[in-house]
Design an enzyme around this catalytic site. Structure first.
Site, mmCIF file in Angstrom:
data_model
loop_
_atom_site.group_PDB
_atom_site.id
_atom_site.type_symbol
_atom_site.label_atom_id
_atom_site.label_comp_id
_atom_site.label_asym_id
_atom_site.label_seq_id
_atom_site.Cartn_x
_atom_site.Cartn_y
_atom_site.Cartn_z
ATOM 1 C CB CYS A 144 -1.050 10.643 0.134
ATOM 2 S SG CYS A 144 -0.578 12.426 0.426
ATOM 3 N NE ARG A 173 4.066 9.576 9.635
ATOM 4 C CZ ARG A 173 5.050 10.045 9.148
ATOM 5 N NH1 ARG A 173 5.004 11.292 8.800
ATOM 6 N NH2 ARG A 173 6.138 9.200 9.067
ATOM 7 C CE LYS A 177 -0.852 -0.023 5.007
ATOM 8 N NZ LYS A 177 0.009 1.336 5.310
ATOM 9 C CG ASP A 178 3.783 2.292 2.448
ATOM 10 O OD1 ASP A 178 2.960 2.577 2.880
ATOM 11 O OD2 ASP A 178 4.651 1.451 3.667
ATOM 12 N NE ARG A 186 -6.357 2.372 8.701
ATOM 13 C CZ ARG A 186 -4.909 2.224 8.745
ATOM 14 N NH1 ARG A 186 -4.030 3.092 9.186
ATOM 15 N NH2 ARG A 186 -4.493 0.971 8.325
#
Length: 342
Positions: free
Chosen positions: A270, A146, A80-81, A129
């Site tokens: 992103c 983070r 997913k990165d 999310r």
């Protein structure tokens, strides 16, 4: 003589664990001697939000540079990165069988999303999310955070931040997997994390609720790993090439190819709250693909599905792009920030 292979990885506890699994698998599949090479990425150095840093690619560029300049021969990424565009001179040579693609709630006192009190503070670093949480519970305070898994768990009141002890692939010089010294402690009621990462770190004990993908759509590629190499090293009859071919799992690869095709066609950066989940229907042999585009504030959620043949990567890619076209026709561009090509 065994072929010498250097595997590049980020130095976080999760990255080292994931890389360790891949290293063990490759060594078991061919006559290889494997060495792990730690590479520090921009995402590891800077603590700003991913959206302001330019996306999840900040975890990838340094590893790719290490591949291209010969410091390592293999790089292991959380799939997913990875940006959706091709990388010159490199190829994803293997996608191992996927782990759990779901997201999980880790809340104080065993609370669930339904039982969290109004105004509860829920942390996540993912716009995807955050938007879906706001749609499900607009009365929550969704907080951008983070940090590694231990740091995030440590911000939830009553949760133990410890992740994993040093193991075969986590040496004494590895970063401490717990809470950073300057991280807030106990300031959140819950965090949402990827189930696969929690499982790989042995922290499923922190989960208070699992989110089915039809409730909280996962990120494209979530739960899967990408094993990337220089293009020339993926073919031929070398032990490494043989091991990579054996490690590659076709059903997982086709599913994530379709998911990432949705992202690529939508040209989603992103900051775009987009989820996608593909899986093979064993009864029919077709690929089933769900995708979600949400407004950042959670006020609207667009969810569509498609199914079709996926005998190869090209068919899987075509299915994802068709679903993305359906999303655009249904107004996806009015909901999310699109057009920032990854």
């Amino acid at each position: 003589m065994p072929q010498q292979v250097r595997i590049g990885t980020r130095a976080s506890a999760l990255a080292l664990t994931q890389t360790g699994h891949v290293a063990d698998a490759l060594a078991a599949l061919a006559d290889l001697t494997v060495e792990t090479v730690r590479v520090r990425t921009q995402g590891d150095r800077v603590r700003a939000s991913l959206a302001t840093l330019g996306g999840t690619g900040v975890f990838v560029t340094a590893l790719r540079d290490a591949l291209l300049d010969g410091r390592c021969d293999v790089a292991v990424h959380s799939l997913k990165d990875l940006p959706t565009g091709p990388a010159d001179g490199l190829v994803i040579a293997a996608v191992p069988p996927r782990a759990d693609a779901r997201d999980a709630l880790c809340a104080r006192d065993g609370l669930t999303l339904a039982t969290l009190p109004a105004g509860a503070r829920v942390g996540t670093g993912s716009p995807r999310r955050a938007a879906q949480l706001r749609a499900l519970r607009p009365d929550l305070d969704v907080v951008d955070i983070r940090g590694n898994v231990g740091t995030r768990l440590g911000r939830v009141r009553g949760l133990d931040p410890t992740t994993v002890a040093d193991g075969p692939h986590v040496g004494p010089d590895a970063p401490h997997p717990g809470v950073a010294t300057d991280a807030p402690r106990g300031d959140l009621d819950a965090v949402v994390l990827a189930a696969a990462g929690l499982a790989r770190l042995g922290r499923l004990d922190a989960v208070s609720e699992w989110f089915d993908p039809d409730v909280l759509a996962p990120a494209p590629g979530q739960g899967a790993l990408a094993v990337e190499v220089r293009t020339g090293d993926a073919s031929g009859d070398t032990p490494l090439a043989d091991a990579l071919r054996a490690l590659d799992d076709a059903p997982t690869r086709r599913a994530v190819v379709a998911e990432r095709a949705v992202l690529a066609r939508l040209e989603a950066g992103c900051a775009a709250p987009i989820g996608a989940w593909g899986r093979l229907d064993d009864a029919t042999g077709t690929l089933v693909l769900d995708a979600v585009v949400a407004a950042v504030d959670g006020s609207r959620v667009l969810r569509l599905a498609a199914r079709g043949p996926a005998a190869d990567d090209a068919e899987a890619d075509a299915l994802g792009r068709r679903l993305a076209e359906d999303l655009l026709a249904a107004g996806a561009a009015d909901l999310a920030p699109l057009g920032d090509v990854r």
